[in-house]
Every structure is written in C-alpha cells, then in structure tokens.
Design an enzyme around this catalytic site. Sequence first.
Site, PDB file in Angstrom:
ATOM      1  N   HIS A 131     -38.698 -10.263  21.592  1.00 58.16           N
ATOM      2  CA  HIS A 131     -37.851 -10.571  22.749  1.00 58.16           C
ATOM      3  C   HIS A 131     -37.808 -12.072  23.047  1.00 58.16           C
ATOM      4  O   HIS A 131     -36.829 -12.572  23.576  1.00 58.16           O
ATOM      5  CB  HIS A 131     -38.356  -9.838  23.994  1.00 58.16           C
ATOM      6  CG  HIS A 131     -38.536  -8.371  23.801  1.00 58.16           C
ATOM      7  ND1 HIS A 131     -37.475  -7.528  23.522  1.00 58.16           N
ATOM      8  CD2 HIS A 131     -39.646  -7.586  23.834  1.00 58.16           C
ATOM      9  CE1 HIS A 131     -37.918  -6.283  23.409  1.00 58.16           C
ATOM     10  NE2 HIS A 131     -39.231  -6.291  23.578  1.00 58.16           N
ATOM     11  N   HIS A 185     -43.252 -18.753  27.886  1.00 56.27           N
ATOM     12  CA  HIS A 185     -42.230 -18.268  26.949  1.00 56.27           C
ATOM     13  C   HIS A 185     -40.877 -18.866  27.321  1.00 56.27           C
ATOM     14  O   HIS A 185     -40.728 -19.500  28.369  1.00 56.27           O
ATOM     15  CB  HIS A 185     -42.154 -16.740  26.959  1.00 56.27           C
ATOM     16  CG  HIS A 185     -41.811 -16.166  28.305  1.00 56.27           C
ATOM     17  ND1 HIS A 185     -42.760 -15.801  29.231  1.00 56.27           N
ATOM     18  CD2 HIS A 185     -40.615 -15.894  28.893  1.00 56.27           C
ATOM     19  CE1 HIS A 185     -42.173 -15.342  30.325  1.00 56.27           C
ATOM     20  NE2 HIS A 185     -40.864 -15.377  30.134  1.00 56.27           N
ATOM     21  N   HIS A 217     -36.355 -18.567  27.264  1.00 60.22           N
ATOM     22  CA  HIS A 217     -35.124 -17.769  27.236  1.00 60.22           C
ATOM     23  C   HIS A 217     -33.977 -18.696  26.851  1.00 60.22           C
ATOM     24  O   HIS A 217     -33.922 -19.848  27.284  1.00 60.22           O
ATOM     25  CB  HIS A 217     -34.858 -17.137  28.606  1.00 60.22           C
ATOM     26  CG  HIS A 217     -35.944 -16.206  29.065  1.00 60.22           C
ATOM     27  ND1 HIS A 217     -35.928 -14.861  28.786  1.00 60.22           N
ATOM     28  CD2 HIS A 217     -37.082 -16.438  29.777  1.00 60.22           C
ATOM     29  CE1 HIS A 217     -37.005 -14.291  29.315  1.00 60.22           C
ATOM     30  NE2 HIS A 217     -37.719 -15.232  29.922  1.00 60.22           N
ATOM     31  N   THR A 264     -38.746 -10.622  34.772  1.00 61.43           N
ATOM     32  CA  THR A 264     -37.346 -10.514  34.346  1.00 61.43           C
ATOM     33  C   THR A 264     -37.183  -9.607  33.132  1.00 61.43           C
ATOM     34  O   THR A 264     -36.094  -9.494  32.586  1.00 61.43           O
ATOM     35  CB  THR A 264     -36.763 -11.904  34.031  1.00 61.43           C
ATOM     36  OG1 THR A 264     -37.502 -12.482  32.956  1.00 61.43           O
ATOM     37  CG2 THR A 264     -36.832 -12.799  35.259  1.00 61.43           C
ATOM     38  N   THR A 265     -38.262  -8.982  32.687  1.00 64.65           N
ATOM     39  CA  THR A 265     -38.213  -8.008  31.590  1.00 64.65           C
ATOM     40  C   THR A 265     -38.955  -6.754  32.023  1.00 64.65           C
ATOM     41  O   THR A 265     -39.801  -6.798  32.923  1.00 64.65           O
ATOM     42  CB  THR A 265     -38.871  -8.580  30.320  1.00 64.65           C
ATOM     43  OG1 THR A 265     -40.232  -8.935  30.615  1.00 64.65           O
ATOM     44  CG2 THR A 265     -38.126  -9.808  29.814  1.00 64.65           C
ATOM     45  N   HIS A 283     -40.576 -20.382  31.202  1.00 66.61           N
ATOM     46  CA  HIS A 283     -41.388 -19.707  32.204  1.00 66.61           C
ATOM     47  C   HIS A 283     -42.870 -19.892  31.864  1.00 66.61           C
ATOM     48  O   HIS A 283     -43.274 -19.669  30.717  1.00 66.61           O
ATOM     49  CB  HIS A 283     -41.069 -18.210  32.263  1.00 66.61           C
ATOM     50  CG  HIS A 283     -39.706 -17.914  32.800  1.00 66.61           C
ATOM     51  ND1 HIS A 283     -39.098 -16.679  32.645  1.00 66.61           N
ATOM     52  CD2 HIS A 283     -38.828 -18.679  33.497  1.00 66.61           C
ATOM     53  CE1 HIS A 283     -37.905 -16.707  33.220  1.00 66.61           C
ATOM     54  NE2 HIS A 283     -37.714 -17.911  33.734  1.00 66.61           N
TER      55      HIS A 283
END
Length: 394
Positions: A90, A115, A117, A224-225, A142
Amino acid sequence: MDSFGPFILLILMFFQWTAAPTAGEVTWTYSGLVGQSEWSEYFPECGGTSQSPVDVTTTKTRYNPDLKAVTPLGYSQHGNRPFSLHNNGHTVVIELPEWMGLRGLPWLFTAVQLHLHWGSGGPSHGGSEHTINGQSADAELHVVHYNSELYPNMSAAMTQRDGLAVLGILIVTGEETNPGFDNILNYLSRIRHADQKAFIPAFDVQSLLPKDLGRYYRYNGSLTTPPCYQSVIWTLFRERVQISKAQLLKMETILYSSKSDEPDRMLLQDNYRTTQPLNHRVVFTSFSAESGKELSSGEVTAIVVGVMCGCVGLAVIIRFIVKTIRFFKLLHLETVVVNSSTSSWDVLHNNRPAPMPRLKEPEKEKEKKQDVALNSTSAAEKKEEPSPSPQSEP
C-alpha cells in the site's frame, strides 16, 4: 425431489457464510473489489463520523493560542543502527526507533513509523491525502506516534481516542533536489514488490520536516487506511516541503503493489484516500488568521507587483524632493552672490557719511572779494590802453 430444494439452499448459504472473509483477512485496495467505497463494509470504523483525511477550509478554521510548537525528540539522533524499509503493498514504510518522540501535545508520544502517499500524474496532478481549500499537493508524508504516557505500545493505543498522533507534511515539486528524501527514494529499487524489506542507512528524520514547526492545523481524526480507527490527533503543517520532479517520478513509478511471484505487475500509484466530511468537527490553527492566510498564486503576484510599484513610486518622490532641495539651495546661493556684488555703500548704508553743509560767507568778506575782483579788472584794462604819442612842434 422438492424436499431437497430448501435443504440444498441452506447448505449453499452455510458455505457462503463460513467462507465470508473477516475484516482481518480482507485485502483492501484503494480501487477495485475492496476499494475505498467498500471499506466501511469490512471495516465499520471507516464509515465513522471522525474520519481522515479532510479538506482544510482556512476561512472556517479557529485560532487556538494554546497550541504550542511541535518539538521532535531524537529525530536527528539516528545512531548507527540501520532503518528498516518495507513495501507493504500500500505504501513504503520506515520503522523508527523508540527513542524518537514528540512533544508539544498534551502527552508524550513515541515514534513508530513513517510512510508516504502519492499520485500518478506527476506534478500538479494531486497525490496528497489532505487538501487546503480544495487544493491537493503532489504527495504527503506521515510520521506516526503512539501515546506512550497512557499506553504500553502501538497496538493498545491505536484503538483509543487519544492513542495516536500523526504529523502530516504536504509535499510539492520544484527544481531543486531535496537531499533528505533521497535517503528514502534512492533505496526504493530494493523493495520494488509487495512484502519486500531492506535495511538502509539511518538518517536525520527531521530533514524531512518543514523548518517552521510552529504553524499548523490541528484536528481529531482517524487512520487514513483500514481499520480507520478514530484515534488520531492530527498535526498538518502549514509550510510545505519541496522535492524535485525527478524525485516525485521515482516515488510514482518504481514500486509495485503486486508481489514478485505474481504474473501481473501493478504499479503502486494513487495510494491516497479521498477527503472525508468534517461532520461538525473544528480544525484549529496555531497561528492567527492574519499570519496564516493562504494566498493564491495570483494574490502573491499582485502583492509582488504592488510592492515593486510602491518602491518605484517612493523612489520618484524621494528624487523629486532631493531635486527640489537642490533647486532652492542653488537659488539661495545665487541671491547671495548678487547681493555681494552691489556697492559697499548700498550694503553698508548706515556707515555712509552725510554730506557737509556749505557755510554762508559774511557779507563784508564777500564785498572785499568783489572789490578785489573789480580792482583787478580795472588794472588790467589800464594796462591794455595805448599811451598817447608826443606831438611835434610847429
């Protein structure tokens, strides 16, 4: 035969129910069979009322003077132990050592991981999770922490409302390379496929953050996941971090969401969740509206042009004043020169001696002078007369 119909139907329903995957077994995606729109079916909290990310409308934020500057602890003290880099299918994840933490919140938070995005269309095509006034950035970083004052570990904290604190950093592209992000992007080729891990040299994590840690947006939200636990105190920095276009291209094109043994390779792209409703939540700011107003590029251009015009106008006014002063100085100097060229009598008229009055001569003296003049005239006349010649005798 008819009696077997309901029996067979019950058997099929039983197998369907027993084969239905639980939330922990579901492989979610950002799009596809278990995409964002289906998350809440398998992960109920993803349909909650305090979800993240959100769109920050700056005109609706509320200034909170009690919000202090965020203080990273130990971010630059990475030591000699390497970091673990992981492609989880992801995103790319770096596990952080437990001595890294965060102050500036009601509790002490300990770092867990960071991580990224991103999108798929390059610069100006979006990729960030949070948006400001409806505008996306190119990517977002993040940094995840858990409340180590109240809970023993990440697993225990992530289900509690005050359990997590996440720093959100919006990323934009420019011409210059960001050396801090090269510490991650240069090693992505080692974890191209899902479930691959690699060790990379430790680096200063604070080099990934913006310089201004005192101005930010703060609100209560969620992961957010999936499982989307509503346990996050969000800190979204106002200042954006810049990377180069080449760095963004690496982020968008190197990793795969598929495993190495899968025949169909799928690029890991567009791994961001769409913004969620605020649902009466308030986004607070650590800065006042005057200092925190978001300006569009047109407004910035107008301000720059206005400042330049103001400077030119001020220079013209100063030049006019200087020329005017010089003119009056020159005029005064010419006046002094003209006055100095006049007669000293005109200049010093008070020192000019008055004319002496003529005295009248006494009458007797005057008569004597007349007599003398007459006598002189008579004598002269006598001298001029010829003497008579002697006559001869008869």
